[in-house]
Design a protein around this motif. Structure first.
Motif, PDB file in Angstrom:
ATOM      1  N   VAL A 210       0.923  -1.161   0.181  1.00 52.65           N
ATOM      2  CA  VAL A 210       0.008  -0.010   0.106  1.00 52.65           C
ATOM      3  C   VAL A 210       0.963   1.240   0.031  1.00 52.65           C
ATOM      4  CG1 VAL A 210      -1.846   1.281   1.214  1.00 52.65           C
ATOM      5  CG2 VAL A 210      -1.798  -1.164   1.213  1.00 52.65           C
ATOM      6  N   VAL A 211       1.751   1.495   1.107  1.00 50.08           N
ATOM      7  CA  VAL A 211       2.415   2.660   1.317  1.00 50.08           C
ATOM      8  C   VAL A 211       3.451   2.993  -0.035  1.00 50.08           C
ATOM      9  CG1 VAL A 211       3.946   4.058   2.857  1.00 50.08           C
ATOM     10  CG2 VAL A 211       2.076   2.671   3.717  1.00 50.08           C
ATOM     11  N   TRP A 212       4.208   1.835  -0.160  1.00 51.62           N
ATOM     12  CA  TRP A 212       5.153   2.094  -1.214  1.00 51.62           C
ATOM     13  C   TRP A 212       4.578   2.152  -2.629  1.00 51.62           C
ATOM     14  CZ3 TRP A 212       9.651   4.052  -2.568  1.00 51.62           C
ATOM     15  CH2 TRP A 212      10.291   3.748  -3.725  1.00 51.62           C
ATOM     16  N   ALA A 213       3.553   1.276  -2.900  1.00 57.23           N
ATOM     17  CA  ALA A 213       3.123   1.117  -4.272  1.00 57.23           C
ATOM     18  C   ALA A 213       2.334   2.274  -4.733  1.00 57.23           C
ATOM     19  CB  ALA A 213       2.162  -0.316  -4.341  1.00 57.23           C
ATOM     20  N   THR A 214       1.255   2.652  -3.514  1.00 54.14           N
ATOM     21  CA  THR A 214       0.296   3.757  -3.924  1.00 54.14           C
ATOM     22  C   THR A 214       0.955   5.334  -3.531  1.00 54.14           C
ATOM     23  OG1 THR A 214      -0.897   3.515  -1.988  1.00 54.14           O
ATOM     24  CG2 THR A 214      -1.365   2.008  -3.735  1.00 54.14           C
ATOM     25  N   VAL A 215       1.625   5.321  -2.581  1.00 52.89           N
ATOM     26  CA  VAL A 215       2.085   6.727  -2.264  1.00 52.89           C
ATOM     27  C   VAL A 215       3.479   7.063  -2.481  1.00 52.89           C
ATOM     28  CG1 VAL A 215       2.353   8.049  -0.112  1.00 52.89           C
ATOM     29  CG2 VAL A 215       0.475   6.340   0.102  1.00 52.89           C
ATOM     30  N   LEU A 216       4.162   6.236  -2.037  1.00 55.23           N
ATOM     31  CA  LEU A 216       5.901   6.465  -2.325  1.00 55.23           C
ATOM     32  C   LEU A 216       6.342   6.489  -3.699  1.00 55.23           C
ATOM     33  CD1 LEU A 216       7.185   5.278   1.295  1.00 55.23           C
ATOM     34  CD2 LEU A 216       6.823   7.748   0.549  1.00 55.23           C
ATOM     35  N   LYS A 217       5.966   5.446  -4.061  1.00 49.07           N
ATOM     36  CA  LYS A 217       6.482   5.207  -5.559  1.00 49.07           C
ATOM     37  C   LYS A 217       6.151   6.282  -6.668  1.00 49.07           C
ATOM     38  CE  LYS A 217       7.388   1.220  -8.655  1.00 49.07           C
ATOM     39  NZ  LYS A 217       6.421   0.358  -9.495  1.00 49.07           N
ATOM     40  N   PRO A 218       5.063   6.706  -6.741  1.00 55.05           N
ATOM     41  CA  PRO A 218       4.835   7.893  -7.462  1.00 55.05           C
ATOM     42  C   PRO A 218       5.543   9.086  -7.360  1.00 55.05           C
ATOM     43  CG  PRO A 218       2.761   6.848  -6.749  1.00 55.05           C
ATOM     44  CD  PRO A 218       3.920   6.145  -6.178  1.00 55.05           C
ATOM     45  N   ILE A 219       5.762   9.162  -5.878  1.00 57.91           N
ATOM     46  CA  ILE A 219       6.177  10.564  -5.581  1.00 57.91           C
ATOM     47  C   ILE A 219       7.709  10.356  -5.800  1.00 57.91           C
ATOM     48  CG2 ILE A 219       7.213  11.879  -3.503  1.00 57.91           C
ATOM     49  CD1 ILE A 219       4.677  11.134  -2.119  1.00 57.91           C
ATOM     50  N   ALA A 220       8.367   9.229  -5.538  1.00 57.21           N
ATOM     51  CA  ALA A 220       9.958   9.067  -5.906  1.00 57.21           C
ATOM     52  C   ALA A 220      10.364   9.372  -7.234  1.00 57.21           C
ATOM     53  CB  ALA A 220      10.255   7.539  -5.687  1.00 57.21           C
ATOM     54  N   SER A 221       9.345   9.248  -8.396  1.00 58.78           N
ATOM     55  CA  SER A 221       9.655   9.538  -9.653  1.00 58.78           C
ATOM     56  C   SER A 221       9.510  11.094 -10.235  1.00 58.78           C
ATOM     57  CB  SER A 221       9.054   8.644 -10.789  1.00 58.78           C
ATOM     58  OG  SER A 221       7.827   8.732 -10.627  1.00 58.78           O
ATOM     59  N   ASP A 222       8.970  11.661  -9.345  1.00 57.08           N
ATOM     60  CA  ASP A 222       8.776  13.105  -9.621  1.00 57.08           C
ATOM     61  C   ASP A 222       9.501  14.256  -8.473  1.00 57.08           C
ATOM     62  OD1 ASP A 222       7.282  15.498  -9.736  1.00 57.08           O
ATOM     63  OD2 ASP A 222       5.484  14.864  -9.967  1.00 57.08           O
ATOM     64  N   PRO A 223      10.716  14.642  -9.051  1.00 54.52           N
ATOM     65  CA  PRO A 223      11.472  15.598  -8.456  1.00 54.52           C
ATOM     66  C   PRO A 223      10.643  16.934  -7.837  1.00 54.52           C
ATOM     67  CG  PRO A 223      12.557  15.290 -10.735  1.00 54.52           C
ATOM     68  CD  PRO A 223      10.935  14.874 -10.582  1.00 54.52           C
ATOM     69  N   SER A 224       9.799  17.466  -8.437  1.00 54.04           N
ATOM     70  CA  SER A 224       8.949  18.544  -7.720  1.00 54.04           C
ATOM     71  C   SER A 224       8.133  18.112  -6.704  1.00 54.04           C
ATOM     72  CB  SER A 224       8.020  19.323  -8.944  1.00 54.04           C
ATOM     73  OG  SER A 224       7.146  18.359  -9.156  1.00 54.04           O
ATOM     74  N   ILE A 225       7.416  17.072  -6.520  1.00 55.77           N
ATOM     75  CA  ILE A 225       6.957  16.626  -5.474  1.00 55.77           C
ATOM     76  C   ILE A 225       7.954  16.480  -4.244  1.00 55.77           C
ATOM     77  CG2 ILE A 225       5.369  15.037  -4.304  1.00 55.77           C
ATOM     78  CD1 ILE A 225       4.115  14.664  -6.920  1.00 55.77           C
ATOM     79  N   LEU A 226       9.268  15.538  -4.551  1.00 52.31           N
ATOM     80  CA  LEU A 226      10.363  15.391  -3.790  1.00 52.31           C
ATOM     81  C   LEU A 226      10.595  16.412  -3.128  1.00 52.31           C
ATOM     82  CD1 LEU A 226      12.576  12.622  -5.363  1.00 52.31           C
ATOM     83  CD2 LEU A 226      10.987  12.363  -3.568  1.00 52.31           C
ATOM     84  N   ALA A 227      10.876  17.709  -4.020  1.00 56.00           N
ATOM     85  CA  ALA A 227      11.308  19.026  -3.369  1.00 56.00           C
ATOM     86  C   ALA A 227      10.546  19.691  -2.557  1.00 56.00           C
ATOM     87  CB  ALA A 227      11.775  19.840  -4.641  1.00 56.00           C
ATOM     88  N   TYR A 228       9.390  19.481  -2.758  1.00 56.60           N
ATOM     89  CA  TYR A 228       8.437  20.271  -1.993  1.00 56.60           C
ATOM     90  C   TYR A 228       8.552  19.607  -0.719  1.00 56.60           C
ATOM     91  CZ  TYR A 228       3.368  20.740  -0.455  1.00 56.60           C
ATOM     92  OH  TYR A 228       2.311  21.008   0.227  1.00 56.60           O
ATOM     93  N   ILE A 229       8.249  18.034  -0.450  1.00 55.72           N
ATOM     94  CA  ILE A 229       8.239  17.386   0.740  1.00 55.72           C
ATOM     95  C   ILE A 229       9.484  17.528   1.484  1.00 55.72           C
ATOM     96  CG2 ILE A 229       7.874  15.009   1.829  1.00 55.72           C
ATOM     97  CD1 ILE A 229       6.192  14.287  -0.537  1.00 55.72           C
ATOM     98  N   GLY A 230      10.483  17.279   0.891  1.00 56.70           N
ATOM     99  CA  GLY A 230      11.989  17.439   1.368  1.00 56.70           C
ATOM    100  C   GLY A 230      12.232  18.987   1.924  1.00 56.70           C
ATOM    101  N   ALA A 231      11.553  19.911   1.272  1.00 55.37           N
ATOM    102  CA  ALA A 231      11.950  21.299   1.913  1.00 55.37           C
ATOM    103  C   ALA A 231      11.410  21.402   3.326  1.00 55.37           C
ATOM    104  CB  ALA A 231      11.413  22.239   0.949  1.00 55.37           C
ATOM    105  N   ILE A 232       9.956  20.659   3.521  1.00 56.26           N
ATOM    106  CA  ILE A 232       9.491  20.824   4.721  1.00 56.26           C
ATOM    107  C   ILE A 232      10.349  20.260   5.809  1.00 56.26           C
ATOM    108  CG2 ILE A 232       7.265  20.059   6.157  1.00 56.26           C
ATOM    109  CD1 ILE A 232       5.945  20.349   3.319  1.00 56.26           C
ATOM    110  N   ASP A 233      10.732  19.148   5.195  1.00 61.34           N
ATOM    111  CA  ASP A 233      11.709  18.359   6.300  1.00 61.34           C
ATOM    112  C   ASP A 233      13.054  19.096   6.711  1.00 61.34           C
ATOM    113  OD1 ASP A 233      10.408  15.740   5.783  1.00 61.34           O
ATOM    114  OD2 ASP A 233      12.147  15.062   6.777  1.00 61.34           O
ATOM    115  N   ALA A 234      13.467  19.761   5.736  1.00 57.94           N
ATOM    116  CA  ALA A 234      14.597  20.570   5.802  1.00 57.94           C
ATOM    117  C   ALA A 234      14.358  21.755   6.811  1.00 57.94           C
ATOM    118  CB  ALA A 234      15.335  21.405   4.546  1.00 57.94           C
ATOM    119  N   GLY A 235      13.170  22.373   6.458  1.00 61.79           N
ATOM    120  CA  GLY A 235      12.915  23.546   7.492  1.00 61.79           C
ATOM    121  C   GLY A 235      12.722  23.116   9.027  1.00 61.79           C
ATOM    122  N   VAL A 236      12.150  21.815   9.291  1.00 66.15           N
ATOM    123  CA  VAL A 236      12.000  21.476  10.633  1.00 66.15           C
ATOM    124  C   VAL A 236      13.523  21.018  11.139  1.00 66.15           C
ATOM    125  CG1 VAL A 236      11.258  19.293  11.829  1.00 66.15           C
ATOM    126  CG2 VAL A 236       9.703  20.291  10.093  1.00 66.15           C
TER     127      VAL A 236
END
Ligand SMILES: Cc1cc2nc3c(=O)[nH]c(=O)nc-3n(C[C@H](O)[C@H](O)[C@H](O)COP(=O)(O)O)c2cc1C
Length: 260
Positions: free
Chosen positions: A119-145
């Motif tokens: 579920v988590v890998w197949a439907t949530v993370l795998k699609p994100i992993a191939s999209d640098p713009s989504i990766l950057a958006y999620i990662g920037a929040i992590d970085a701010g924290v």
């Protein structure tokens, strides 16, 4: 220092004691505070390169400047260049399974090792992993924290800090930054040459203009007793007195030979 006082005392410091070195122990405290921050899929998104200013080539130092990062880059003895590692979803399944094994993610909430894969890998993370713009958006929040934890640790250790833009191409070459690290911000660190409290807190708009309850149009109403207690505890401090501050800044400019 109490956490409310630390958060209340933090200011963006732009005048550093240029020749007062920062102890490596204090830098490590900041790095460890960053490393303890919460992180999506328990990954290590944020990479930090600590650079001692005096070990940088003078020409590179000059070229790192931007329209919003000027004299402070010369003054701060330590520069922390923060990056986002875009390869961070690699190994995400393993890290999530580890959290399942350690009881951080539990069956009561639907988690299992199979749920991670199917579920988590197949439907949530795998699609994100191939999209640098989504990766950057999620990662920037992590970085701010993470960066904020480092900033608060610095204040607790008596240091001054300020986040800054920097010339990312110059830094990439000078610091040997890999292609898959996305540049974020430069955290300047040093002992404040200015009043560490800068004469008061910088302006903030009331909670009711930014925080809502129940829906997006009902403002949060402040509880006056809580506001008063937070003032006593040091989180909310007096606003900066512009006239006194002008005098301080003038003296600092004279001391460092900067334009008034
Ligand atoms: C993500 C981020 C980027 C920033 N970049 C710069 C910058 O390039 N130059 C600068 O002078 N200040 C920069 N700042 C500092 C803000 O301008 C500062 O936070 C603001 O003036 C409010 O003051 P305070 O931090 O003392 O509360 C940055 C702050 C953040 C959080």
């Amino acid at each position: 220092m109490d956490i409310k006082q630390v958060m209340g005392n933090r200011r963006s410091i732009r005048y550093f004691e240029p020749d007062k070195p920062v102890e490596r122990e204090k830098i490590q405290y900041m790095l460890e505070a960053m490393n303890r921050s919460s992180r999506a899929v328990n990954a290590d998104f944020v990479k930090t390169i600590v650079v001692f200013r005096d070990e940088l080539d003078a020409e590179v130092l000059e070229q790192l400047k931007t329209p919003t990062t000027t004299a402070e880059i010369d003054m701060a003895p330590v520069h922390m260049f923060c990056y986002l590692d875009l390869s961070y979803t690699e190994g995400a399944q393993g890290r999530l399974k580890e959290l399942v094994q350690l009881g951080a993610l539990n069956a009561s909430h639907g988690w299992s090792e199979a749920y991670v894969d199917e579920v988590v890998w197949a439907t949530v993370l795998k699609p994100i992993a191939s999209d640098p713009s989504i990766l950057a958006y999620i990662g920037a929040i992590d970085a701010g924290v993470a960066i904020n934890q480092g900033m608060l640790a610095a204040v607790d250790a008596g240091l001054g800090v300020c986040l800054h833009a920097f010339n990312t191409e110059v830094a990439k070459t000078a610091l040997g930054v890999p292609d898959h690290w996305l540049p974020l911000h430069l955290l300047l660190v040093g002992y404040p040459a200015e009043d560490p409290l800068t004469g008061g807190q910088r302006p903030r708009r009331p909670l009711s203009t930014q925080c809502f309850v129940g829906n997006a149009s009902t403002p949060w109403e402040e509880i006056p007793e809580v506001t008063e207690q937070l003032k006593k505890d040091g989180l909310i401090q007096d606003p900066v007195d512009a006239e006194k501050r002008r005098a301080e800044v003038k003296a600092l400019a004279q001391r460092f030979g900067l334009p008034e």
